[in-house]
Design a protein around this motif. Structure first.
Motif, PDB file in Angstrom:
ATOM      1  N   TYR A  25      -0.121  68.792  59.175  1.00 24.03           N
ATOM      2  CA  TYR A  25       0.753  67.974  58.310  1.00 24.03           C
ATOM      3  C   TYR A  25       2.197  68.448  58.387  1.00 24.03           C
ATOM      4  O   TYR A  25       3.119  67.704  58.087  1.00 24.03           O
ATOM      5  CB  TYR A  25       0.227  67.927  56.866  1.00 24.03           C
ATOM      6  CG  TYR A  25       0.423  69.202  56.079  1.00 24.03           C
ATOM      7  CD1 TYR A  25       1.476  69.328  55.194  1.00 24.03           C
ATOM      8  CD2 TYR A  25      -0.452  70.282  56.231  1.00 24.03           C
ATOM      9  CE1 TYR A  25       1.669  70.500  54.474  1.00 24.03           C
ATOM     10  CE2 TYR A  25      -0.271  71.445  55.528  1.00 24.03           C
ATOM     11  CZ  TYR A  25       0.782  71.550  54.659  1.00 24.03           C
ATOM     12  OH  TYR A  25       0.976  72.706  53.968  1.00 24.03           O
ATOM     13  N   GLN A  68       3.732  80.905  55.550  1.00 22.38           N
ATOM     14  CA  GLN A  68       3.415  79.778  54.646  1.00 22.38           C
ATOM     15  C   GLN A  68       3.062  80.278  53.239  1.00 22.38           C
ATOM     16  O   GLN A  68       3.756  81.092  52.686  1.00 22.38           O
ATOM     17  CB  GLN A  68       2.299  78.914  55.257  1.00 22.38           C
ATOM     18  CG  GLN A  68       2.667  78.336  56.620  1.00 22.38           C
ATOM     19  CD  GLN A  68       3.815  77.343  56.551  1.00 22.38           C
ATOM     20  OE1 GLN A  68       4.079  76.743  55.515  1.00 22.38           O
ATOM     21  NE2 GLN A  68       4.554  77.174  57.646  1.00 22.38           N
ATOM     22  N   SER A  69       1.909  79.841  52.735  1.00 25.43           N
ATOM     23  CA  SER A  69       1.559  80.213  51.353  1.00 25.43           C
ATOM     24  C   SER A  69       1.297  81.703  51.179  1.00 25.43           C
ATOM     25  O   SER A  69       1.210  82.180  50.045  1.00 25.43           O
ATOM     26  CB  SER A  69       0.309  79.456  50.912  1.00 25.43           C
ATOM     27  OG  SER A  69       0.669  78.184  50.486  1.00 25.43           O
ATOM     28  N   GLU A  87       9.172  71.388  58.559  1.00 25.55           N
ATOM     29  CA  GLU A  87       8.750  71.194  57.166  1.00 25.55           C
ATOM     30  C   GLU A  87       9.823  70.448  56.366  1.00 25.55           C
ATOM     31  O   GLU A  87       9.497  69.618  55.519  1.00 25.55           O
ATOM     32  CB  GLU A  87       8.399  72.533  56.498  1.00 25.55           C
ATOM     33  CG  GLU A  87       7.762  72.309  55.137  1.00 25.55           C
ATOM     34  CD  GLU A  87       6.937  73.462  54.616  1.00 25.55           C
ATOM     35  OE1 GLU A  87       6.823  74.476  55.324  1.00 25.55           O
ATOM     36  OE2 GLU A  87       6.423  73.340  53.495  1.00 25.55           O
ATOM     37  N   ASN A 109       6.671  68.210  48.413  1.00 19.50           N
ATOM     38  CA  ASN A 109       7.214  69.395  47.748  1.00 19.50           C
ATOM     39  C   ASN A 109       8.538  69.070  47.059  1.00 19.50           C
ATOM     40  O   ASN A 109       8.821  69.571  45.967  1.00 19.50           O
ATOM     41  CB  ASN A 109       7.389  70.528  48.760  1.00 19.50           C
ATOM     42  CG  ASN A 109       6.058  71.183  49.107  1.00 19.50           C
ATOM     43  OD1 ASN A 109       5.158  71.246  48.271  1.00 19.50           O
ATOM     44  ND2 ASN A 109       5.914  71.628  50.342  1.00 19.50           N
ATOM     45  N   TYR A 139      12.315  77.501  49.486  1.00 14.97           N
ATOM     46  CA  TYR A 139      10.857  77.630  49.604  1.00 14.97           C
ATOM     47  C   TYR A 139      10.396  77.325  51.043  1.00 14.97           C
ATOM     48  O   TYR A 139       9.554  78.037  51.597  1.00 14.97           O
ATOM     49  CB  TYR A 139      10.187  76.697  48.578  1.00 14.97           C
ATOM     50  CG  TYR A 139       8.711  76.515  48.789  1.00 14.97           C
ATOM     51  CD1 TYR A 139       7.803  77.507  48.432  1.00 14.97           C
ATOM     52  CD2 TYR A 139       8.208  75.342  49.367  1.00 14.97           C
ATOM     53  CE1 TYR A 139       6.445  77.339  48.640  1.00 14.97           C
ATOM     54  CE2 TYR A 139       6.858  75.167  49.579  1.00 14.97           C
ATOM     55  CZ  TYR A 139       5.980  76.163  49.217  1.00 14.97           C
ATOM     56  OH  TYR A 139       4.635  75.995  49.432  1.00 14.97           O
ATOM     57  N   TYR A 184      -7.043  78.648  47.238  1.00 16.05           N
ATOM     58  CA  TYR A 184      -7.069  77.197  47.040  1.00 16.05           C
ATOM     59  C   TYR A 184      -8.255  76.819  46.145  1.00 16.05           C
ATOM     60  O   TYR A 184      -8.557  77.541  45.198  1.00 16.05           O
ATOM     61  CB  TYR A 184      -7.114  76.449  48.382  1.00 16.05           C
ATOM     62  CG  TYR A 184      -5.944  76.785  49.282  1.00 16.05           C
ATOM     63  CD1 TYR A 184      -4.641  76.471  48.882  1.00 16.05           C
ATOM     64  CD2 TYR A 184      -6.123  77.404  50.504  1.00 16.05           C
ATOM     65  CE1 TYR A 184      -3.554  76.777  49.706  1.00 16.05           C
ATOM     66  CE2 TYR A 184      -5.046  77.701  51.332  1.00 16.05           C
ATOM     67  CZ  TYR A 184      -3.770  77.393  50.922  1.00 16.05           C
ATOM     68  OH  TYR A 184      -2.712  77.689  51.717  1.00 16.05           O
ATOM     69  N   VAL A 205      -1.757  77.871  55.229  1.00 13.21           N
ATOM     70  CA  VAL A 205      -2.140  76.805  56.159  1.00 13.21           C
ATOM     71  C   VAL A 205      -2.010  77.180  57.628  1.00 13.21           C
ATOM     72  O   VAL A 205      -2.567  76.493  58.478  1.00 13.21           O
ATOM     73  CB  VAL A 205      -1.319  75.510  55.949  1.00 13.21           C
ATOM     74  CG1 VAL A 205      -1.816  74.738  54.759  1.00 13.21           C
ATOM     75  CG2 VAL A 205       0.147  75.787  55.871  1.00 13.21           C
TER      76      VAL A 205
HETATM   77  N1  GLU Z   1       4.716  75.277  53.453  1.00 12.53           N
HETATM   78  C1  GLU Z   1       3.430  74.781  53.122  1.00 12.53           C
HETATM   79  C2  GLU Z   1       3.544  73.699  52.069  1.00 12.53           C
HETATM   80  O1  GLU Z   1       4.211  73.888  51.111  1.00 12.53           O
HETATM   81  C3  GLU Z   1       2.609  75.912  52.642  1.00 12.53           C
HETATM   82  C4  GLU Z   1       1.261  75.472  52.227  1.00 12.53           C
HETATM   83  C5  GLU Z   1       0.211  76.533  52.300  1.00 12.53           C
HETATM   84  O2  GLU Z   1       0.250  77.443  53.123  1.00 12.53           O
HETATM   85  O3  GLU Z   1      -0.695  76.382  51.477  1.00 12.53           O
HETATM   86  O4  GLU Z   1       2.976  72.653  52.201  1.00 12.53           O
END
Ligand code: GLU
Length: 441
Positions: free
Chosen positions: A33, A69-70, A164, A171, A195, A247, A265
């Motif tokens: 995505y 990422q997260s 992104e 977001n 972010y 998650y 992700v």
């Molecule tokens: N940059 C990703 C987002 O905000 C991170 C998501 C993730 O790793 O869960 O969609």
């Protein structure tokens, strides 16, 4: 990392075995995505473990860097908690598992806050809280902090960042909604941009293991020995990871693996065994809830095999009190303790003291020269008990050189035999005082 010493050590062997077995798993989908993430090699698979003593072990491909990422969320939370304190952070974001998707458009109906700092809304709010004069400084502080956790400077993948930015409308929507409810104080566009940059920071699975080990080690990086955040902050971050780090599978993860963890992700996963080590896995294919398939399977087995589940909470293994005895007709009690003292170990020492001390005031020698360390709860328990024994009229001597906070008024000695001889000499005076507490003859 020290896994290349020639012969195979047992930890490396265990990691290599997990790598061999779970490398064969072919399930899962690489996230796409964010278009740039789709270029990841689905076969890339590495595991790295960093102990509290700075011993590193690894298996598979550990030199490949990927965007965090997260996985940045807990570490930026740590920065903000260290800077502002828990109460201030709590005004902008809760600490409850949400049970909703990581990017859910969900804010508390009453407070307007996101449920926790591990979902995107919460993470954006946390990023916006980093104290700075502007977005440039804010991101510089985040990057610097992530680098201190990893023990080396990290950098941003500009392609992933731009990818992104081009696709991150959800977001952005979250940031504007939070601006509407009043929990996001900064500019929504700037906050979400910071972010995105944070998510695009690259690191290797080896770096990630060091980052986890820093949390395991109460905020001190076990490789650089630098204190990155205060210990209470590390504990808070690990608590949030334990509740909300995986998650929508946070519940089954806790049930089956039982360690605070965070996934992202790009296929990274970091888990923390408090006071033991940080372990990280990188493997891009994700399961239906967004956790890396191979990482979850490998860590589940590792936890079972090495008995790491937090709820097992093993008490100190070696006997804490190897010797507990009395001399001089029961008037001198000698208690010897050893190893690292936590609540349980301290309770054992105090139980022995209680059993051996004379009914009337006598002498007590507590030999701690074989104690390697005490946590704050053990220290407080021993200090209190020693103070009470002194108040009850006992002549108390502590042998050993331990960092008590107050050093009380008990006697200190570096030699057990000398302490016992001195206790013997002190006995008549103790008994006199007991007979006549005012000292009148
Ligand atoms: N940059 C990703 C987002 O905000 C991170 C998501 C993730 O790793 O869960 O969609």
């Amino acid at each position: 990392m020290s896994s290349s010493r020639g012969g195979v050590d047992v930890v490396t062997e265990a990691l290599a075995e997990l790598h061999g077995r779970y490398g064969a798993l072919s399930e899962g989908r690489v996230a796409d995505y964010i278009p740039q993430l789709a270029f990841a090699d689905r076969d890339c698979f590495g595991l790295a473990l960093m102990s509290m003593d700075g011993h590193g072990y690894r298996a598979g491909r550990c030199g490949v860097s990927f965007t965090l990422q997260s996985l940045t969320k807990p570490f930026v939370l740590a920065l903000v908690l260290a800077e502002l304190g828990a109460d201030e952070v709590r005004r902008s974001v809760g600490a409850e598992p949400s049970g909703e998707a990581y990017n859910a458009i969900s804010l508390d109906a009453v407070t307007g806050r996101p449920a926790n700092p591990m979902i995107n809304a919460g993470a954006i709010a946390v990023t916006a809280l980093v104290p700075a004069t502007g977005p440039g400084e804010r991101f510089a502080r985040i990057l610097e902090c992530l680098g201190r956790f990893a023990g080396r400077a990290l950098y941003v993948d500009e392609d992933v960042y731009r990818s992104e930015v081009a696709t991150g409308d959800r977001n952005r929507a979250l940031a504007y909604l939070m601006r509407g409810t009043g929990v996001l104080r900064g500019d929504p566009g700037e906050s979400v941009d910071t972010y995105f940059r944070q998510c695009a920071v690259r690191a290797t699975v080896t770096d990630l293991a060091v980052m986890g080990a820093t949390l395991a080690n109460g905020g001190i990086n076990p490789v650089t020995r630098e204190r990155v955040v205060p210990e209470p902050v590390a504990v808070q971050v690990l608590s949030v990871m334990a509740m909300c780090g995986m998650y929508d599978a946070a519940g089954s993860w806790m049930l089956n693996v039982g360690l605070p963890a965070k996934s992202g992700v790009s296929g990274g996963l970091v888990a923390v065994s408090p006071d033991r080590f940080g372990i990280a896995v990188h493997s891009p294919p994700l399961d239906a809830v967004g956790n890396p398939v191979r990482g979850v399977a490998a860590l589940r087995e590792l936890s079972e095999r090495f008995g790491l589940h937090l709820m097992r909470n093993a008490a100190p293994g070696a006997p804490t009190v190897p010797l507990s005895t009395t001399t001089n007709g029961g008037r001198i009690a000698l208690i010897v303790a050893q190893g690292r003292l936590d609540f349980t170990a301290a309770e054992r020492v105090l139980f022995a003291l209680e059993q051996r001390r004379a009914g009337a005031p006598g002498a007590i020698v507590l030999a701690l020269e074989r104690v390697s360390g005490m946590d704050s709860s053990a220290k407080a328990m021993l200090e209190r008990a020693l103070t009470l024994l002194m108040e009850a009229g006992h002549d108390v001597t502590v042998v050993g050189d331990l960092p008590f906070r107050t050093h009380g008024t008990w006697k200190r000695s570096t030699d057990r035999a000398q302490a016992l001889t001195a206790a013997e000499r002190a006995l008549p005076a103790v008994q006199d005082r007991h007979r006549d507490p005012d000292g009148n003859r």
